[in-house]
Structure formats: C-alpha cells, structure tokens
Design an enzyme around this catalytic site. Structure first.
Site, PDB file in Angstrom:
ATOM      1  N   GLU A  89       7.501  -3.843   9.110  1.00 44.17           N
ATOM      2  CA  GLU A  89       6.051  -3.676   9.052  1.00 44.17           C
ATOM      3  C   GLU A  89       5.582  -3.999   7.643  1.00 44.17           C
ATOM      4  O   GLU A  89       6.129  -3.493   6.657  1.00 44.17           O
ATOM      5  CB  GLU A  89       5.630  -2.255   9.428  1.00 44.17           C
ATOM      6  CG  GLU A  89       4.112  -2.068   9.372  1.00 44.17           C
ATOM      7  CD  GLU A  89       3.652  -0.676   9.790  1.00 44.17           C
ATOM      8  OE1 GLU A  89       2.436  -0.430   9.745  1.00 44.17           O
ATOM      9  OE2 GLU A  89       4.512   0.161  10.145  1.00 44.17           O
TER      10      GLU A  89
ATOM     11  N   ASN B 155      -1.045  -4.734  10.096  1.00 41.29           N
ATOM     12  CA  ASN B 155      -2.143  -3.888  10.575  1.00 41.29           C
ATOM     13  C   ASN B 155      -3.477  -4.617  10.527  1.00 41.29           C
ATOM     14  O   ASN B 155      -3.749  -5.394   9.603  1.00 41.29           O
ATOM     15  CB  ASN B 155      -2.230  -2.615   9.724  1.00 41.29           C
ATOM     16  CG  ASN B 155      -1.033  -1.719   9.918  1.00 41.29           C
ATOM     17  OD1 ASN B 155      -0.946  -0.996  10.897  1.00 41.29           O
ATOM     18  ND2 ASN B 155      -0.088  -1.778   8.982  1.00 41.29           N
TER      19      ASN B 155
ATOM     20  N   GLU C 282      -0.993  -4.761  14.683  1.00 41.51           N
ATOM     21  CA  GLU C 282      -1.126  -3.344  14.999  1.00 41.51           C
ATOM     22  C   GLU C 282      -2.574  -2.903  14.793  1.00 41.51           C
ATOM     23  O   GLU C 282      -3.147  -3.118  13.723  1.00 41.51           O
ATOM     24  CB  GLU C 282      -0.198  -2.509  14.119  1.00 41.51           C
ATOM     25  CG  GLU C 282       1.281  -2.811  14.353  1.00 41.51           C
ATOM     26  CD  GLU C 282       2.194  -1.810  13.661  1.00 41.51           C
ATOM     27  OE1 GLU C 282       1.674  -0.900  12.976  1.00 41.51           O
ATOM     28  OE2 GLU C 282       3.420  -1.942  13.814  1.00 41.51           O
TER      29      GLU C 282
ATOM     30  N   ASP D 222      -1.349   1.277  17.357  1.00 44.80           N
ATOM     31  CA  ASP D 222      -0.729   2.120  16.344  1.00 44.80           C
ATOM     32  C   ASP D 222      -1.247   3.552  16.476  1.00 44.80           C
ATOM     33  O   ASP D 222      -2.345   3.786  16.994  1.00 44.80           O
ATOM     34  CB  ASP D 222      -1.073   1.560  14.958  1.00 44.80           C
ATOM     35  CG  ASP D 222      -0.155   2.111  13.876  1.00 44.80           C
ATOM     36  OD1 ASP D 222       0.823   2.783  14.220  1.00 44.80           O
ATOM     37  OD2 ASP D 222      -0.438   1.857  12.694  1.00 44.80           O
TER      38      ASP D 222
ATOM     39  N   GLU E  84       7.324   6.349  15.112  1.00 46.79           N
ATOM     40  CA  GLU E  84       7.242   6.194  13.661  1.00 46.79           C
ATOM     41  C   GLU E  84       7.301   7.555  12.973  1.00 46.79           C
ATOM     42  O   GLU E  84       7.044   8.588  13.592  1.00 46.79           O
ATOM     43  CB  GLU E  84       5.973   5.439  13.264  1.00 46.79           C
ATOM     44  CG  GLU E  84       4.677   6.082  13.698  1.00 46.79           C
ATOM     45  CD  GLU E  84       3.457   5.242  13.313  1.00 46.79           C
ATOM     46  OE1 GLU E  84       3.610   4.350  12.472  1.00 46.79           O
ATOM     47  OE2 GLU E  84       2.373   5.491  13.857  1.00 46.79           O
TER      48      GLU E  84
END
Length: 742
Positions: free
Chosen positions: A512, A570, A602, A632, A689
C-alpha cells in the site's frame, strides 16, 4: 385542476411547479402577498398553497381573503417547524391542511393529487366501503344495495369524512369545511346533531357506532368497515398493526384521558379503560424511552416538536413502530395534548438490510434518518459534535435535536434538491445541545432501494476548521495552502510502502502506497498532519497525482525486474469528484508502463457517499480498464449492500478497530466474521488491516481470513527497504502475477 402557489423562495416555486406540471396541473405562482391577493381577485383556484411568512405580509391574510370571497379552494399552508400557533390560527381561519418546512416535494404533490382525486367527479364518482356505497355525482348513499335518504348537509358531512378515512376532525374543523362556517357563527352542536342523525341511518347500532366514530376529546372519524373474519385475524395476530390506520389519544399532564379504537388495537389492549389514567411513556419500549422522555421535556418548555418514530411495547411482549405527531387540544376546559399515531415500518430492520453500521472510528458526524428525517442512527462523532448520545435521539425528528441557528430559506430548497437529484452539499450554522454554535460542511445523500423508493438519508457533517490563532480563517487557510504548495513544488512529499501478506506463509502479495511529508522544519510528517488541510484546500488532487506517479513508476520497476507485486493507492472524496481523475490515472499508467491489473484503488465508505453518481461513473470506467476497487475501513461508515451492487467493488478491508481486540472481544470477532462471510457471498477479496500481534493473526485465520496487513508484517518504509525478497517471482513471461489488493 388549477393551483396557486404563493411562496417567496424561487427554488421552491420552480421545483413544485415542475413536479405538478408533470401531473397535468395548471400552476399560477406569486412571490409576495400582494401578488397573491391580485391572483385571488382575478382567478379561481382548486388548491391554494400559501407560505405563512411572506416579504410583505402573512399567508393568513390570503386565507381570510379566500374565505371572504367564498372560494371553495383547498388551502395548504407552508410553515416553519416552530409556527404551531400560526398553523392553528390558519386552520381556524379556514385552511384545510399544512406542511411543515423543510419538506419534500413528493409529500406536497401527493396531498395536492389527493385533493384532485376527491374533487374529480369523472374519476372518483363513488366511494365504496364494504356494503356502504357513496355516489358523489348522484349524491346518493346505498347500504347493501338499498338507498338511504340523507339531507344535503348529512350527505356533505358523510362524504367529507368518508373521503378522508381514518382521520379525526374536530367539530370546529367540520363546521369550516362542510358548512363553510365557524363556531362564532354556528354552534358546534350542529355537527353533533348531524352525526347523530347519520348514525341512525347507516349504523346497525347507532348507540355503538362502528363506522362514524367519536374520538373523545377530538371529534369524529369515518372508520371503513372491515370483514369480521379479517378483523378477528388481525386482533389475534401478535404485534400486527393495520398499515395506514391512524389513531388518536388525548393526554393531560402526560396521562391518557381518551383513546380511540385504533389506538386500542395498535397497543393490543382489550378496551380503552385499560389505557385511561396511564402515563403514555408506559407504552414506550426501552429502546425509545430516553428519546421519548427528551421529546416530552422539550415540549414542556414550549418548543414545537416535529413527528417522532417510537418503538411501542405491547402487552404480549412484541414491539411495533409508530409515528407520533402532537398538537394542542382542550380537555374539560383545560390544556391537553392530542397525539396522532399511525403505524410505521420497522426502520431498523430495513436499515440492517442496507447498511453495515457506524462506529467510533469515523471522524465525521454521520447521521442516518428515514425519508421523513427521523433519526435512525447517530455515530459517536455526531454525539461529540452535538452533545446528544444516540439513545437520546433515536426516532426523534432531526431538526428537533440539530437545530438551526436561524431560519435558513436555503434549507427547504436544499431538501428539494436532495429529493430531485439525490445529493445536496452545503454549509449550515447549527446549535449544539449546550447552546454553542456549530458550523458544518454537510453532505446529504438520499438512498433508494432497487424499485427507486426512498429508504434513508445519510448526512455526513464535518465541522468547519477553527483557527488556532487570532488570524482569520481565510488567512490561516491561505498559510496552510502556501506551505503544502511549497512542499509540492520542492518534492518534499515522499511515498512509503507497507506490505500486504498472505497469512498462511507471509509472502508479500502487494504494497500500500502511503504519503509522507518530509517537512524542512518539522521533520517527517504522517498524513494526519496535513491530509485534512490538503483536502479542504483542494491541493489533495495535485498531491494525489504526485503519489500516483511515484507509486506507479516504482511498482512498474519492480515488476519489470520480475517481482510479482501490485500496489494499492488511496483515493479521497475530493479526488473522486475530480472530473479529470480517469484521464490522470490513465496517463500515469501509460507513462510509467504499469499494467492496470497491478493497480488497486482504495476508497472509504464515507468517500463513496460524498457524490454517489460521480463516484459510480468514474469507478466503473476505471474498473473497465482492469484496475481493482477496494473499500477501505469497511464497517466504519455507511457502505450499503446497494452500494456494493452499484460500485464495481472487488475487495474489502476490515478496519483496524475490529482487529485490535479480535482475540479478546467476541463482538469484534463477530463483526469480522460477518464481513468475511459477506466477502465470500459476493465473491470479494477481504483484507484485515492493523494486525500487530500473533494472537490477532491467529484469530483472523481461524475466522477464514487469508490476507492481512499491519506492523506485525512490516511498517511503511521507503521503496529501497520494502522486503521484496518475500514477494514471489513471475512464473509467466508476460509479467502478470497473482491479483490481490493492498
């Protein structure tokens, strides 16, 4: 049908006009009292919609003029929530109905079309209720096929009540509507005598009327006769309430002094006597008790209250939901409250089918209401912002607990825009529980089910930034914007990468991309220090482009070297609303040479509801190129099953708030299990996560989770420190490896 609308808000006039025009209604509009009076003297109308507050006068003046002219027009008043005294005065002057602002056009149009149906002899020449048939054109009533002789006023009174079944009217209201008179000019006993005579002609037992019923302390109501077997089945069905039937009770000092048969049926007691003398709060289920008490306390101070959805507890232990409205009344010459109650669908059940829930990790105040603005969910951020706990507001009208600092004419037009487009954005000044002023940027989304019916309204309220110094908000925003822009110009923003691993063998599947600010004075800054400011100033779009470029370039280099890695990046709400987003990402992929299949985007649940139509459009276009879409922080916002169908979602990430105590807290484990089951049912990849301990990892694996991310497997680090030795190598010459999100 001809309708006159006198309203000074241009947006309201336009939206109502547009909606009614589609129904073939002829509309005349006016923006002032003077213009409205001119129209009344010039033309005749079937319906008059009059705003109580106009720039040059009051809608009450227009009601007086209408009745002085002898107009039979059906008058609907538009009033603010706190104008109960004015609404009562309007009804006393001859108004027939009122709608409280803010309102939805759909409600107003429905009321107007109901008037048309009642008045259109070509469409509705008869009213049939079992054996009773009322022919409006021939002005004749038959019972079991036999004609019943009624005088002119007896017929008018019966027809008026029968056209509004289930609604109770006082004698004064009937004098105004049927006799076009008032209690000052004609005795209310006139109504009583006509009701008595009608009962002798249509009721099997006039002393125990079933059709033309007396509502103690209120007046009279036409109750359509039902088949005996149906009535018996309903009476013996636990928790069953006939939809659409309205009941009325009268309270003195909070205690029941009168209740009609519909109330008796709704509550499930044998007779009215079982209710008399009881505190009305005894009928409220525990889940609604605090909010009902808060409403009573507010009403006792003289504050007007909107309607409220309440869970009602029945003697057999079942619960049913009802919508309650109240108004002033008299009882034996003293003050009383009249409660109108009608069944409501079970909002929590419908919401459970559409949403996952709102939890404390969301920083924005998320409020979910039904289409009539009754609060159905209220997250902890809303509790912190407004000072009300969720159990104190459930079922109450939104504007009873989140009051506006002043009458805002834009609010009604804003709600009309919400109804028409499904979206509304704006800034408003509100009052918290302690009286303090709260300024918020608000985003409202109207969620509809598959047939298109409104189900819930999701409001995301973000407090406006408060300056930390004496500098003005504008100057402080300018300073932050200048700093971030300088950082972008000097390439101070860098990308770090956190590994996402397979929980069975811990090989790295993807990474990520997370931005950091290498600030010249403050050192390495985490996103919490600057992302909100970047979002607020709009610089998040330029910052996002920089992150995309670096992350795509780096990942493409790894893959060209044979490292089977993907990258997750993101997207914020502001980026999703950027019309150039698709072109920007497409250009990045072309320039860097990264295959779309290696890129995952995300988005948070709250970002999805910021602009549903724009988000759906751009995400579908991106997904069509092969890019993966991940939700997310799943479970911390309002992501509904409707959205999961509407958006091209391929993966879900279980928020860290459910992972922290997953090995200790059964509730967190249950939530994670539900999300994993949902992923399996919808064929979605699920990533956990925030994993920091081995027990957390083991608990997740026991639930069936296969992919995880967290400090246990690696912190975000620069590209040179990413443990690529734990990633797999391509087994295919085309450089395409496993497809998993980050």
């Amino acid at each position: 049908m001809r309708v006159l609308i006198v309203e000074d808000d241009v947006a309201v006039r336009q939206l109502v006009t547009r909606s009614l025009a589609k129904q073939g209604v002829e509309i005349t509009t006016a923006g002032t009292c003077a213009a409205g009076l001119a129209e009344l003297h010039h033309s005749s109308f079937d319906v008059a919609i009059l705003d109580l507050t106009l720039p040059d006068g009051s809608g009450l003046d227009l009601v007086r003029t209408l009745r002085e002219l002898g107009s039979p027009a059906h008058v609907i008043m538009l009033s603010a929530a706190g104008s109960e005294r004015d609404r009562v005065q309007a009804l006393e002057l001859g108004a027939d109905d009122y709608v409280v602002k803010p309102f939805f056009v759909r409600e107003l149009v429905a009321r107007i079309l109901a008037v048309r149906r009642r008045r259109d002899g070509a469409r509705d020449t008869t009213l049939e209720y079992g054996a009773i048939v009322i022919d409006l054109a021939a002005r004749q009533v038959t019972i079991d096929g036999a004609a019943t002789s009624l005088t002119t006023k007896e017929f008018d009174l019966l027809a008026f009540l029968a056209a509004r079944p289930g609604y109770a009217f006082s004698r004064d209201e009937l004098l105004r509507s049927v006799w076009q008179s008032a209690s000052d000019w004609q005795q209310p006993s006139t109504v009583t005598e006509h009701v008595r005579r009608i009962r002798t002609k249509i009721e099997p037992d006039p002393l125990n009327p079933l059709v033309l019923q007396t509502v103690r302390g209120v007046g009279y109501r036409f109750e359509p006769p039902h088949d005996k077997q149906v009535e018996q089945a309903v009476a013996t069905s636990p928790g069953h309430v006939v939809s659409g039937v309205e009941g009325t009770m009268v309270l003195v000092d909070g205690h029941i002094v009168a209740a009609d048969p519909s109330i008796v049926s709704m509550i499930g007691v044998a007779t009215e006597a079982d209710l008399l003398g009881r505190d009305v709060l005894e009928l409220v289920a525990p889940q609604s008790m605090t909010a009902a008490q808060a409403r009573r306390d507010a009403a006792s101070t003289g504050l007007a209250q909107g309607s409220q959805v309440v869970a009602m507890r029945r003697p057999d232990g079942t619960e049913s939901f009802v919508e309650v409205t109240s108004s002033s009344a008299e009882w034996n010459g003293g003050p009383a409250r009249r409660l109108s109650i009608h069944p409501s669908a079970d909002p929590p059940a419908r919401l459970r089918q559409l949403v996952t829930g709102v939890f404390s990790e969301v920083s924005d105040a998320v409020i979910v209401t039904d289409p009539h603005l009754h609060v159905r969910s209220w997250n902890q951020a809303a509790a912190r912002l407004y000072g009300w706990a969720e159990h104190e507001v459930l079922g109450r009208h939104l504007f009873d607990v989140v009051k506006l600092a002043a009458d805002d004419p834009k609010l009604t037009s804003g709600l009309l825009t919400l109804e028409e487009t499904g979206r509304w954005f704006g800034e408003s000044h509100q009052v918290a529980r302690d009286g303090s002023l709260v300024t918020v940027s608000s985003s409202m989304t109207l969620v509809r089910d598959d047939p298109g019916e409104p189900v819930v309204i999701v409001s995301v309220n973000r407090p406006a930034a408060v300056p930390r110094s004496n500098a003005s908000p504008h100057s402080r925003n300018s300073q932050v914007e200048t700093e971030i822009q300088r950082g972008l110009d000097r390439d101070e923003f860098v990308v770090h990468y956190q590994p996402v691993v397979a929980l069975d063998d811990l090989h790295v599947i993807t990474v990520e991309a997370l931005v950091r600010w290498n600030h010249p004075d403050r050192g390495l800054l985490l996103p919490a220090s600057f992302i909100d400011a970047a979002e607020r100033t709009g610089l998040i779009v330029e910052l996002g482009r920089a992150v995309f470029h670096d992350a795509c370039r780096q990942t493409a280099e790894w893959r060209r070297a044979g490292i089977d890695l993907g990258v997750a990046i993101n997207l914020s709400a502001r980026q999703l609303s950027d019309v150039a987003l698709f072109d920007d990402i497409s250009a990045m992929l072309t320039v860097t040479g990264l295959d779309p299949d290696a890129l995952w985007l995300e988005v948070t649940e709250t970002a999805l509801v910021e602009d549903v139509s724009q988000a759906a459009d751009v995400l579908h276009r991106l997904a069509a190129t092969g890019i993966g879409i991940t939700i997310d922080d799943f479970g911390t916002g309002w992501a509904s099953l409707t959205y999961l169908k509407q958006f091209p979602v391929s993966a879900l990430k279980i928020d860290r708030s459910f992972v922290t105590d997953i090995d200790l807290n059964p509730q967190d484990a249950a939530i994670a299990r539900s999300i994993l089951s949902l992923g399996e049912e919808l064929d979605l990849v699920v990533v956990a996560e925030g994993i920091e301990t081995v027990p957390q990892q083991q608990a997740l694996q026991a639930l069936g989770c296969m992919i995880g991310q967290g400090f246990l497997f690696g912190k975000p680090v620069p590209a040179a420190e990413v443990p690529i030795e734990r990633a797999r190598r391509f087994r295919r010459a085309d450089g395409l490896g496993d497809r998993m999100p980050g």
